[in-house]
Design a protein around this motif. Structure first.
Motif, mmCIF file in Angstrom:
data_model
loop_
_atom_site.group_PDB
_atom_site.id
_atom_site.type_symbol
_atom_site.label_atom_id
_atom_site.label_comp_id
_atom_site.label_asym_id
_atom_site.label_seq_id
_atom_site.Cartn_x
_atom_site.Cartn_y
_atom_site.Cartn_z
ATOM 1 N N UNK A 313 0.929 -1.132 -0.032
ATOM 2 C CA UNK A 313 -0.126 -0.095 0.018
ATOM 3 C C UNK A 313 0.968 1.040 -0.097
ATOM 4 N N UNK A 314 0.507 2.304 -0.511
ATOM 5 C CA UNK A 314 1.092 3.466 -0.647
ATOM 6 C C UNK A 314 1.449 4.123 0.771
ATOM 7 N N UNK A 315 2.709 4.509 1.113
ATOM 8 C CA UNK A 315 2.839 5.003 2.495
ATOM 9 C C UNK A 315 2.976 6.570 2.464
ATOM 10 N N UNK A 316 2.385 6.856 3.697
ATOM 11 C CA UNK A 316 2.443 8.270 4.034
ATOM 12 C C UNK A 316 3.414 8.937 4.731
ATOM 13 N N UNK A 317 4.458 8.002 5.114
ATOM 14 C CA UNK A 317 5.552 8.517 5.578
ATOM 15 C C UNK A 317 6.783 8.276 4.658
ATOM 16 N N UNK A 318 7.865 9.062 5.154
ATOM 17 C CA UNK A 318 8.933 9.237 4.104
ATOM 18 C C UNK A 318 9.725 7.940 4.362
ATOM 19 N N UNK A 320 9.164 4.027 4.210
ATOM 20 C CA UNK A 320 8.121 3.068 3.972
ATOM 21 C C UNK A 320 8.321 1.889 4.984
ATOM 22 N N UNK A 321 7.396 1.142 5.365
ATOM 23 C CA UNK A 321 7.112 0.212 6.602
ATOM 24 C C UNK A 321 7.492 -1.083 6.021
ATOM 25 N N UNK A 322 8.196 -1.995 6.637
ATOM 26 C CA UNK A 322 8.312 -3.339 6.108
ATOM 27 C C UNK A 322 8.156 -4.142 7.546
ATOM 28 N N UNK A 323 6.986 -4.760 7.537
ATOM 29 C CA UNK A 323 6.527 -5.651 8.638
ATOM 30 C C UNK A 323 6.469 -7.073 8.214
ATOM 31 N N UNK A 324 7.043 -7.791 9.086
ATOM 32 C CA UNK A 324 7.062 -9.430 8.619
ATOM 33 C C UNK A 324 6.709 -10.150 9.983
ATOM 34 N N UNK A 325 5.684 -11.283 9.730
ATOM 35 C CA UNK A 325 5.230 -12.346 10.725
ATOM 36 C C UNK A 325 5.584 -13.727 9.979
ATOM 37 N N UNK A 326 6.415 -14.429 10.803
ATOM 38 C CA UNK A 326 6.541 -15.773 10.318
ATOM 39 C C UNK A 326 7.737 -15.976 9.288
ATOM 40 N N UNK A 327 8.418 -14.931 8.835
ATOM 41 C CA UNK A 327 9.470 -15.052 7.981
ATOM 42 C C UNK A 327 10.798 -14.173 8.180
ATOM 43 N N UNK A 328 11.883 -14.204 7.857
ATOM 44 C CA UNK A 328 13.010 -13.321 7.950
ATOM 45 C C UNK A 328 12.726 -12.150 7.344
ATOM 46 N N UNK A 329 12.843 -10.946 8.160
ATOM 47 C CA UNK A 329 12.664 -9.644 7.688
ATOM 48 C C UNK A 329 13.829 -9.337 6.729
ATOM 49 N N UNK A 347 9.686 -0.660 -5.045
ATOM 50 C CA UNK A 347 8.724 -0.620 -4.295
ATOM 51 C C UNK A 347 8.905 0.552 -3.050
ATOM 52 N N UNK A 348 9.660 1.515 -3.800
ATOM 53 C CA UNK A 348 9.872 2.618 -3.244
ATOM 54 C C UNK A 348 8.373 3.467 -2.824
ATOM 55 N N UNK A 349 8.366 4.025 -1.644
ATOM 56 C CA UNK A 349 6.975 4.604 -1.317
ATOM 57 C C UNK A 349 6.060 3.903 -1.040
ATOM 58 N N UNK A 350 6.102 2.345 -0.937
ATOM 59 C CA UNK A 350 5.168 1.507 -0.742
ATOM 60 C C UNK A 350 5.406 0.796 0.831
ATOM 61 N N UNK A 351 4.495 0.923 1.408
ATOM 62 C CA UNK A 351 4.546 0.117 2.568
ATOM 63 C C UNK A 351 4.339 -1.450 2.436
ATOM 64 N N UNK A 352 4.928 -2.470 2.796
ATOM 65 C CA UNK A 352 4.903 -3.833 2.471
ATOM 66 C C UNK A 352 4.836 -4.640 3.708
ATOM 67 N N UNK A 353 3.603 -5.591 3.847
ATOM 68 C CA UNK A 353 3.488 -6.403 4.925
ATOM 69 C C UNK A 353 3.554 -7.918 4.504
ATOM 70 N N UNK A 354 3.997 -8.727 5.122
ATOM 71 C CA UNK A 354 4.062 -10.079 4.602
ATOM 72 C C UNK A 354 3.736 -11.099 5.852
#
Length: 454
Positions: A313-318, A320-329, A347-354
């Motif tokens: 998803x587009x990130x509102x912050x400078x 971007x967030x990378x959040x991982x559950x169950x895998x190696x960040x 993937x610049x400017x995009x929040x990534x959740x896995x």
């Protein structure tokens, strides 16, 4: 003259002559504690029949050969132990508070006792009445298990020598207290001394000993790391509080394969075995959605299918967030860098959740391709075909490497009704298990074939 006290780091085991707030060896803070010398040295009695003298392997008598493994009837537990319980083995079981360690071991004690093993359950945290109450709740009140509530190690060993059991369960090692060690229960010195005595007792008397160990906030068993080197088998009981699934994982096993897992489901009447983990992990999978990919993995010796979920998803912050559950960040960051450098997909400017659905933790690199597929599916908002499994390793050059035990992964997918698979070219595939195979040579070809991008 008495030996001077030393200071030991509970994280890495390094010793120092004086206390400091930060360990110079591993860099951890507030892990150094004072260690007093033992009041008595180790026993001179040898563990072997020859009192320490070397003998030729072919000269060992049949009386010294250990008996065959004892099975509990709990298939998932026996699988993780390597096929059953080995006589004279020392086993350490760790896990988060409240995850179900005591419940699992009480059920295991009842199962082994019903199979004919003389079993003693020693609790240092609960009274015998409390253990009996939990056994009644689990429907184990009639199991022939001997209960004891004691923390003094000398009293415990004296009782065990008189009882002569075949299986002893210690709950937990952090509550045990050796009176020849001048420190509080749960300290580094006490945990190391009691674990050493119990392990020596197991080898000397050919008794299987299972010790429960609490874990720190980092997920490691509390106490010195040398305890894990002393014992024969180290098991971790994992799971998320929000899921009913529990994973019993072997991280060390001298008598069986490491990284083997057993899957249990927490119910109102205790832990129930899950004989088909793949079906359970995929049971809550809904309609095909962008970012959802099924990964065919291998845990120990068994293939396991699990759903990987990604959200971009587009990130509102400078930043971007990378959040991982169950895998190696760190590995997620590597996959994102390869996609951008080799395929031109930023993937610049995009929040990534896995997220790995079901609370399972994946560590094998064969999940790289499935993660990349989930990220691209979420970014392009295009769902993959629902009956497709994905697996393969991605190198930094963008090439795809085949995964081990490919045929077993495909057979498991076919058994659960999947009709197609995406796997790297190369490696032994055989007939493919009757699945339609897509075998890209590199990541660029994979992106072009699956998502129609150049």
């Amino acid at each position: 003259m008495a030996k001077p006290n030393t200071f030991v780091c509970s994280s890495c085991g390094a010793s120092f002559s004086k206390w400091s707030g930060r360990c110079e060896a591993c860099g951890e803070w507030n892990t150094i504690s004072e260690e007093t010398p033992l009041s008595a040295g180790p026993s001179s009695k040898s563990l072997g029949a020859k009192r320490g003298r070397p003998v030729t392997l072919t000269d060992l008598s049949t009386q010294e050969t250990p008996p065959p493994r004892a099975t509990s009837g709990l298939d998932e537990l026996d699988r993780v132990l390597g096929g059953g319980l080995v006589a004279g083995s020392a086993i350490l079981v760790g896990g988060d508070p409240g995850i179900g360690k005591s419940t699992l071991l009480l059920q295991a004690a009842a199962a082994f006792a019903r199979k004919g093993l003389k079993t003693v359950y020693v609790s240092g945290e609960e009274a015998t009445a409390q253990v009996r109450l939990r056994a009644q709740r689990l429907g184990l009140a009639e199991a022939p298990v001997r209960l004891a509530a004691e923390t003094n190690l000398r009293n415990i060993l004296t009782t065990l020598e008189a009882e002569k059991p075949q299986l002893v369960i210690i709950d937990s090692i952090q509550t045990m207290w050796a009176d020849n060690v001048d420190s509080a229960p749960g300290s580094v010195t006490q945990v190391r001394a009691t674990a050493h005595e119990l392990t020596t007792f197991a080898k000397r008397h050919n008794v299987s000993v299972i010790m429960v160990g609490h874990v720190t906030k980092e997920g490691q068993i509390a106490g010195p790391r040398v305890v894990e080197h002393m014992v024969d088998t180290v098991l971790y009981f994992e799971g998320e509080r929000g899921h009913q699934f529990r994973i019993l994982r072997a991280v060390k096993n001298r008598f069986g394969p490491a990284d083997e897992i057993g899957v249990f489901e927490m119910t109102g009447s205790g832990l129930a075995e899950v004989l088909n983990p793949s079906a359970l992990f995929l049971s809550e999978r809904g309609q095909p959605a962008a970012g959802s990919v099924v990964f065919a993995g291998i845990e120990g010796t068994r293939p396991v299918l699990v759903e990987l979920q990604a959200l971009v998803a587009p990130s509102p912050h400078s930043q971007p967030r990378r959040a991982v559950v169950g895998w190696d960040g760190a590995r997620l960051s590597m996959i994102l860098a390869v996609l951008e450098a080799r395929c031109g997909i930023p993937f610049a400017g995009l929040d990534v959740y896995l997220n790995v659905a079901g609370g399972l933790k994946i560590s094998e690199p064969a999940a790289d391709l499935a993660v990349a597929a989930a990220l691209l599916s979420a970014r392009e908002d295009a769902a993959l075909p629902p009956e497709t499994v994905v697996f393969g390793e991605i190198s930094l050059s963008g090439a795809l490497r085949p995964a081990s035990q490919t045929e077993n992964r495909l057979k498991e997918a076919r058994k659960l009704g999947f009709t197609a698979a995406i796997a790297p070219a190369g490696g032994k595939i055989g007939s493919g298990g009757g699945l339609a195979l897509t075998r890209p040579a590199d990541l660029t070809e994979f992106v072009g074939e699956i998502f129609g991008a150049g």
